[in-house]
Design an enzyme around this catalytic site. Structure first.
Site, short mmCIF file in Angstrom:
data_model
loop_
_atom_site.label_atom_id
_atom_site.label_comp_id
_atom_site.label_asym_id
_atom_site.label_seq_id
_atom_site.Cartn_x
_atom_site.Cartn_y
_atom_site.Cartn_z
N ASN A 188 0.88 -1.18 0.00
CA ASN A 188 0.00 0.00 0.00
C ASN A 188 0.91 1.23 0.00
O ASN A 188 1.49 1.56 1.02
CB ASN A 188 -0.89 -0.02 1.25
CG ASN A 188 -1.71 1.26 1.39
OD1 ASN A 188 -1.87 2.02 0.43
ND2 ASN A 188 -2.22 1.51 2.59
N HIS A 198 -9.48 1.28 4.95
CA HIS A 198 -8.21 1.49 5.66
C HIS A 198 -8.46 2.45 6.82
O HIS A 198 -9.27 3.38 6.72
CB HIS A 198 -7.17 2.07 4.68
CG HIS A 198 -5.78 2.02 5.23
ND1 HIS A 198 -5.33 2.91 6.17
CD2 HIS A 198 -4.75 1.16 4.98
CE1 HIS A 198 -4.08 2.60 6.49
NE2 HIS A 198 -3.70 1.55 5.78
N SER A 258 3.26 -2.51 10.31
CA SER A 258 4.71 -2.59 10.47
C SER A 258 5.28 -3.96 10.09
O SER A 258 6.20 -4.47 10.74
CB SER A 258 5.12 -2.19 11.90
OG SER A 258 4.77 -0.82 12.12
C1 PEP Z 1 -0.74 0.08 5.88
O1 PEP Z 1 -0.59 1.11 5.27
O2 PEP Z 1 -1.78 -0.57 5.72
C2 PEP Z 1 0.32 -0.39 6.78
C3 PEP Z 1 0.13 -1.51 7.42
O3 PEP Z 1 1.44 0.41 6.90
P1 PEP Z 1 2.85 -0.03 7.56
O4 PEP Z 1 3.24 -1.33 6.94
O5 PEP Z 1 3.79 1.09 7.19
O6 PEP Z 1 2.63 -0.16 9.03
#
Ligand code: PEP
Length: 252
Positions: free
Chosen positions: A10, A96, A214
């Site tokens: 994403n 989201h 993350s």
């Molecule tokens: C996301 O944007 O859905 C996400 C999980 O971001 P990150 O991997 O940076 O935590």
């Protein structure tokens, strides 16, 4: 029940068109076969046409990061699911937490979007996830379960079975503070159990549930080892070619 893993990047509101082209040029032929894993990039809507051209004849799939629930009309600034589908886009990420929190999207909006996405022949990646406060109050399962039930309302069993559900605790998104392997497994199972309660075990056995929050090359294998985690939705680590490709190493 074996479900094909699905790894989706994403990009959020990042990259210029040139950067997007360069990224796709570097990864499109370097990903594992889609016999083994579905690999998806969620790009800003403005690049979707170029993204589809860039991935032509490769196994890389493209997702929009959002769409509206009406096909056409006086909805200035929105992106139509019919227009996105006409570009050949495969998936649309909906619900989201950034859309829910910053743009006021409700469970009802997300449900309407899920219907619109299926009507237009695409597959939704439906996000759910609790805040830190809800997590600390021990109410994550109840909260996320209600989000999942609301998002799937009125869909057919077949549509739900082909959906992708992304459990993303808000406190883990972009924070570097990822969920433990046990929490990810417990919550992805809870999501699947809601699908079983609403649509039957057969549907629940087929729906794919991702963990997001993350996820990095050095922790993805731990999540992918969980029986109820079928993939990952990845923000930060999907932005660079090397880290995106390294996310797919668990396949080997
Ligand atoms: C996301 O944007 O859905 C996400 C999980 O971001 P990150 O991997 O940076 O935590």
């Amino acid at each position: 029940m074996s479900r094909k893993p699905i790894i989706a990047g994403n990009w959020k509101m990042n990259k210029t068109a040139k950067e997007a082209r360069e990224f796709i040029g570097a990864v499109a032929n370097a990903i594992p076969s889609n016999d083994l894993v579905d690999t998806v990039i969620g790009s800003p809507a403005i690049f979707l046409e170029g993204m589809k051209k860039g991935v032509k004849d490769t196994d890389l799939k493209v997702a929009a990061q959002n769409c509206y629930f009406e096909d056409f009309g006086a909805f200035t600034g929105e992106n139509s699911p019919a227009t996105i589908a006409a570009l050949g886009v495969d998936y649309v990420i909906i619900g989201h937490s950034e859309r829910r929190d910053y743009f006021g999207e409700t469970d009802e909006d997300i449900n309407k979007k899920a219907h619109a996405i299926f009507k237009n022949g695409m597959t939704p990646i439906i996000c759910c996830g609790e805040s830190l406060e809800t997590y600390e109050a021990g109410k994550a399962e109840e909260f996320v379960g209600a989000q999942v039930s609301a998002a799937l309302k009125g869909l057919s069993a077949e549509q739900v079975a082909s959906s992708v559900l992304a459990y993303e605790p808000i406190w883990a998104i972009g924070t570097g503070k990822s969920a433990t392997q046990d929490d990810a497994q417990k919550m992805c199972k809870a999501v699947r159990d809601v699908v079983a309660a609403d649509f039957g075990q057969d549907v629940a056995d087929k729906v794919r549930v991702q963990y997001g929050g993350s996820v990095k090359p050095d922790n993805i294998a731990d999540y992918m080892a969980c029986p109820d985690v079928d993939g990952a939705l990845v923000g930060g680590a999907s932005l660079e070619v090397d880290s995106f490709l390294a996310l797919l190493d668990f396949v080997n």
